[in-house]
Scaffold this active site. Structure first.
Site, PDB file in Angstrom:
ATOM      1  N   ARG A  67       0.826  -1.217   0.000  1.00 59.71           N
ATOM      2  CA  ARG A  67       0.000   0.000   0.000  1.00 59.71           C
ATOM      3  C   ARG A  67       0.854   1.258   0.000  1.00 59.71           C
ATOM      4  O   ARG A  67       0.387   2.330  -0.417  1.00 59.71           O
ATOM      5  CB  ARG A  67      -0.998  -0.027   1.168  1.00 59.71           C
ATOM      6  CG  ARG A  67      -2.124  -1.021   0.917  1.00 59.71           C
ATOM      7  CD  ARG A  67      -3.080  -1.104   2.091  1.00 59.71           C
ATOM      8  NE  ARG A  67      -2.418  -1.545   3.305  1.00 59.71           N
ATOM      9  CZ  ARG A  67      -2.097  -2.819   3.580  1.00 59.71           C
ATOM     10  NH1 ARG A  67      -2.374  -3.758   2.720  1.00 59.71           N
ATOM     11  NH2 ARG A  67      -1.498  -3.121   4.702  1.00 59.71           N
ATOM     12  N   GLU A 104       5.377 -10.625  14.787  1.00 57.93           N
ATOM     13  CA  GLU A 104       4.904 -11.230  16.032  1.00 57.93           C
ATOM     14  C   GLU A 104       5.388 -12.689  16.095  1.00 57.93           C
ATOM     15  O   GLU A 104       5.883 -13.148  17.113  1.00 57.93           O
ATOM     16  CB  GLU A 104       3.385 -11.150  16.065  1.00 57.93           C
ATOM     17  CG  GLU A 104       2.816 -11.292  17.449  1.00 57.93           C
ATOM     18  CD  GLU A 104       1.301 -11.172  17.427  1.00 57.93           C
ATOM     19  OE1 GLU A 104       0.747 -10.801  16.376  1.00 57.93           O
ATOM     20  OE2 GLU A 104       0.697 -11.489  18.461  1.00 57.93           O
TER      21      GLU A 104
HETATM   22  P1  AMP Z   1       4.824  -2.460  11.377  1.00 58.93           P
HETATM   23  O1  AMP Z   1       6.048  -3.017  10.749  1.00 58.93           O
HETATM   24  O2  AMP Z   1       4.347  -3.228  12.567  1.00 58.93           O
HETATM   25  O3  AMP Z   1       4.937  -0.961  11.643  1.00 58.93           O
HETATM   26  O4  AMP Z   1       3.643  -2.650  10.316  1.00 58.93           O
HETATM   27  C1  AMP Z   1       3.524  -1.787   9.251  1.00 58.93           C
HETATM   28  C2  AMP Z   1       3.145  -2.497   7.997  1.00 58.93           C
HETATM   29  O5  AMP Z   1       2.081  -3.411   8.211  1.00 58.93           O
HETATM   30  C3  AMP Z   1       2.664  -1.506   6.967  1.00 58.93           C
HETATM   31  O6  AMP Z   1       3.158  -1.875   5.695  1.00 58.93           O
HETATM   32  C4  AMP Z   1       1.160  -1.583   7.038  1.00 58.93           C
HETATM   33  O7  AMP Z   1       0.600  -1.503   5.747  1.00 58.93           O
HETATM   34  C5  AMP Z   1       0.866  -2.919   7.680  1.00 58.93           C
HETATM   35  N1  AMP Z   1      -0.069  -2.830   8.813  1.00 58.93           N
HETATM   36  C6  AMP Z   1       0.238  -3.018  10.108  1.00 58.93           C
HETATM   37  N2  AMP Z   1      -0.850  -2.927  10.884  1.00 58.93           N
HETATM   38  C7  AMP Z   1      -1.883  -2.641  10.054  1.00 58.93           C
HETATM   39  C8  AMP Z   1      -3.296  -2.409  10.255  1.00 58.93           C
HETATM   40  N3  AMP Z   1      -3.856  -2.447  11.474  1.00 58.93           N
HETATM   41  N4  AMP Z   1      -4.048  -2.135   9.169  1.00 58.93           N
HETATM   42  C9  AMP Z   1      -3.490  -2.101   7.942  1.00 58.93           C
HETATM   43  N5  AMP Z   1      -2.185  -2.314   7.688  1.00 58.93           N
HETATM   44  C10 AMP Z   1      -1.382  -2.584   8.737  1.00 58.93           C
END
Ligand code: AMP
Length: 179
Positions: A67, A104
């Protein structure tokens, strides 16, 4: 710098759809497709993502699969910058650099073409959601490993309770919404 759009936050909050238990139980997925589908809202969102970085010498936008591609490509056009895709492992055709990050359960990895950046590149990293920050931190490490400078991060939204900003202390973090 473009003028801030005072109604934008409320319009984004109304448009973004929460999808509980997607893609797995316990996750509330933030669905941005209604934002993309609304021409005025999409345009205002792109302008607002780019605005803090206008005049800052950004040469490239690094957009995170998938995205981040949808937002990063038009932000690059606004900033008159190049677009560099950062992709999941095995998707890019040329020689790549790779950075792994913890999920996770298990790990994931982002890759970029090894010759994507020159040493003079000033890079804005773009994605839709900042959650734990693992993905964006890997994008920043990848950028630096290729010899480029991380100018900042731009997200449509931050899930503040996951404290992702703490992992991105190397450059300014801009986010249109904070949950
Ligand atoms: P993080 O590495 O945990 O910061 O996760 C970020 C990535 O996961 C991004 O590319 C987001 O598009 C996706 N992502 C994480 N949580 C969500 C959520 N609740 N809704 C949509 N996309 C998420």
């Amino acid at each position: 710098m473009t003028h801030p759009d005072p109604g934008l936050k409320a319009r984004l909050l109304a448009a973004i759809r929460d999808v509980p238990d997607f893609p797995k139980p316990g996750i509330v997925f933030k669905d941005i497709t209604p934002v993309l589908a609304d021409p005025a809202l999409f345009g205002a969102t792109i302008d607002a993502l780019a605005a803090p970085f206008v005049g800052r010498g950004v040469t490239h936008v690094a957009a995170i699969e998938s995205r981040g591609f949808l937002l990063g490509a038009p932000v690059a056009r606004v900033l008159k910058a190049g677009l560099i895709p950062m992709r999941k492992a095995g998707k890019l055709p040329w020689t790549t650099q790779r950075e792994s990050y913890d999920l996770e359960y298990g790990t994931d990895a982002l890759e970029v073409h090894a010759d994507a950046f020159s040493n003079a590149a000033r890079v804005l990293i773009v994605d839709d959601v900042l959650a734990t920050g693992g993905t964006a931190a890997a994008a920043a490490r990848l950028t630096r490993r290729c010899g480029a400078h991380v100018e900042g991060f731009a997200f449509l939204m931050t899930l503040g309770f996951l404290e992702g900003r703490a992992r991105l202390d190397m450059a300014p973090v801009e986010s249109l919404l904070d949950y």
